[in-house]
Enzyme design. Structure first.
Site, PDB file in Angstrom:
ATOM      1  N   GLU A 137      34.577  59.112  50.703  1.00  0.00           N
ATOM      2  CA  GLU A 137      33.896  59.388  49.411  1.00  0.00           C
ATOM      3  C   GLU A 137      33.022  58.222  48.966  1.00  0.00           C
ATOM      4  O   GLU A 137      32.852  57.975  47.767  1.00  0.00           O
ATOM      5  CB  GLU A 137      34.935  59.747  48.331  1.00  0.00           C
ATOM      6  CG  GLU A 137      35.692  61.014  48.672  1.00  0.00           C
ATOM      7  CD  GLU A 137      36.741  61.420  47.638  1.00  0.00           C
ATOM      8  OE1 GLU A 137      36.787  60.839  46.548  1.00  0.00           O
ATOM      9  OE2 GLU A 137      37.513  62.357  47.946  1.00  0.00           O
ATOM     10  N   GLU A 193      38.543  66.713  52.657  1.00  0.00           N
ATOM     11  CA  GLU A 193      39.413  67.018  51.505  1.00  0.00           C
ATOM     12  C   GLU A 193      38.746  68.094  50.686  1.00  0.00           C
ATOM     13  O   GLU A 193      37.531  68.050  50.478  1.00  0.00           O
ATOM     14  CB  GLU A 193      39.474  65.822  50.528  1.00  0.00           C
ATOM     15  CG  GLU A 193      40.411  64.745  50.852  1.00  0.00           C
ATOM     16  CD  GLU A 193      40.343  63.616  49.813  1.00  0.00           C
ATOM     17  OE1 GLU A 193      40.209  63.875  48.601  1.00  0.00           O
ATOM     18  OE2 GLU A 193      40.425  62.454  50.237  1.00  0.00           O
TER      19      GLU A 193
END
Ligand code: BMA
Length: 375
Positions: A193, A302
Site C-alpha cells: 500500500e 488484500e
C-alpha cells in the site's frame, strides 16, 4: 548378488536424479535463482493455477476469528463453508524487534505451526509486514517524518540497525520447515500500500527512487546475505488509477514475482460498493495487463468490506468483477478477535447475514478452497 543390488540401486538413483533435473529444467524460475525446489514448484503452480480458478485467501484464518482466539483446527471460513481457505495470510509486524508475538497478538511460535499445518494440507502461505518506524519506535502508521526510508538506506543513520531487523525477518522465514527439514515457501508481500501515504514507506514519506532502493536492498539482504531462498516477492500498492501510477514505485522485474493491489469498499452504502467494483475492475486490468507483459503472477493482495453490511457482497460485488480475470487469489482481510474491534471483520462467521452468500461464492467452480488444491 549384493554387487548386482548395489549396481541396480545406483542406476535407479541416477535415473531419479536425471528425472528431477528434467522437470526443474522445464520450470520457470522466480527472481531468486537459488530458490529452493519447493519454492520453484510453488511459483510454477501459481502460474498453472491461473487456468483453474481463483484461490480464496483469508488473513490470520487459523489463529483467531470473530470473538474467538486460538482454538485448534478452527477458522471462521471453515465454520461457514466446511473448508479451509486455499491461501492464508500472516502478519509479521514486531518480528523485527524480537517480540514473541505480532502486533495482533499472534505468537510467532504459533504462526510457524499454522504455516506448517497449511503446507501439510497443500495450502499456500503469504506474509505481510507492518514493521515499526525505526526512527521513533512507534508503529508503521507513524508518518510524522518523511525521512525514515532515507535513514534506513545504505549510509543512512539507521542502516546498520535496520539490517538487524531484516535479520530477524530472515530468521523467521528460515525457521519454517516441513517434516523432512525442507523450507516451506512463502509469498512475502512487503512494503504494501505504498502508493498511499499512511505507512512510513508510503508515497508521502519517500521518493519513488528511495522506495525502490528500500525494496531492492531488502531483497538483496534476505536473498543474498541471509540466504533466504524460500520466498516469492509480491508487490502490492493500494489501488491506482493507471499503469503509470502502478509502476511509479515499482522496483523492477528482477525483484518482483507477483503483482497485485489492495482495495477495500470505501464505505458502508450501495454507492461505495459501486465505486469499489469500478476500482476493482480498473486495478485488475492494470495488474493482469502488466503481469501478462512482464511474465509475473497477478493477484489481489488484500480486499474486503468491513463488517460486510451488504449481504450479497461476495456474489454480487466481488464475483462478477474478479471472475472476468485470471488471478492467483483474492485475500480477504482479518476477522479481528479483539473485543474493542467488533466490526473489524472481512469474512463472515457463523450466523452473519452474509454467510449464505459467502457459501454460494465459495461453491463457484472457479473459486478454489484448500481441498480444491489437492484435486
Ligand atoms: C490493519 C488492521 C489492524 C492490524 C493491521 C495488521 O489493517 O487490521 O488492526 O493491526 O492490519 O494486521
Amino acid at each position: 548378488m549384493k554387487k548386482t543390488f548395489v549396481l541396480l540401486m545406483s542406476a535407479a538413483m541416477i535415473l531419479a536424479s536425471c528425472k528431477q533435473k528434467e522437470t526443474t529444467a522445464d520450470m520457470k524460475l522466480p527472481v531468486d535463482k537459488k530458490a529452493t525446489k519447493e519454492t520453484v514448484e510453488l511459483y510454477n503452480t501459481l502460474f498453472s493455477s491461473l487456468d483453474k480458478g481463483i484461490m480464496l485467501g483469508h488473513q490470520d484464518a487459523l489463529a483467531y476469528g470473530h470473538s474467538w482466539y486460538k482454538e485448534a483446527g478452527r477458522s471462521d471460513v471453515k465454520d461457514v463453508t466446511g473448508d479451509y481457505p486455499a491461501v492464508i495470510g500472516w502478519e509479521l509486524g514486531h518480528v523485527e524487534i524480537g517480540a514473541e508475538f505480532n502486533l495482533d497478538s499472534v505468537y510467532f511460535s504459533d504462526m510457524k505451526r499454522y504455516i506448517k499445518e497449511t503446507y501439510d494440507r497443500g495450502g499456500i502461505t503469504t506474509a505481510s509486514w507492518h514493521g515499526d518506524n525505526i526512527v521513533t519506535g512507534n508503529t508503521s502508521w507513524d508518518c510524522a517524518q518523511d525521512s525514515v526510508v532515507r535513514t534506513i538506506l545504505p549510509n543512512g543513520s539507521n542502516h546498520a540497525k535496520y539490517l538487524t531487523w531484516l535479520d530477524r525477518v530472515a530468521d523467521f522465514f528460515l525457521d519454517l520447515k516441513d517434516d523432512e527439514g525442507n523450507l516451506i515457501p512463502v509469498v512475502f508481500r512487503m512494503y504494501h500500500e505504498h502508493t498511499g501515504a499512511w505507512f512510513w514507506w508510503g508515497s508521502g514519506q519517500c521518493t519513488p527512487e528511495e522506495y525502490k532502493q528500500l525494496w531492492i536492498m531488502t531483497v538483496q539482504h534476505l536473498r543474498d546475505k541471509k540466504d533466504v531462498h524460500n520466498l516469492l516477492y509480491a508487490y502490492s500498492p493500494s489501488e491506482t488509477k493507471d499503469e503509470a501510477e502502478f509502476l511509479e514505485r515499482y522496483p523492477g522485474d528482477d525483484y518482483v514475482d507477483m503483482v497485485g493491489y489492495d482495495c477495500y469498499v470505501p464505505g458502508k452504502n450501495a454507492e461505495s460498493v459501486v465505486k469499489y467494483k469500478e476500482a476493482m475492475d480498473r486495478n485488475l486490468k492494470i495488474v493482469t495487463g502488466y503481469a501478462a507483459k512482464s511474465g509475473k503472477i497477478p493477484t489481489i493482495g488484500e480486499t474486503g468490506m468491513e463488517s460486510i453490511p451488504d449481504s450479497t457482497y461476495f456474489t454480487q460485488a466481488v464475483y462478477p468483477v474478479i471472475s472476468q480475470y485470471k488471478i492467483a487469489w483474492v485475500l480477504f482481510w482479518r476477522n479481528a478477535w479483539e473485543s474493542g474491534k467488533p466490526d473489524h471483520f472481512y469474512a463472515p462467521f457463523t450466523g452473519h447475514s452474509s454467510a449464505s452468500d459467502f457459501k454460494e461464492f465459495v461453491a463457484k467452480p472457479n473459486i478454489l478452497m484448500n481441498t480444491d488444491l489437492k484435486q
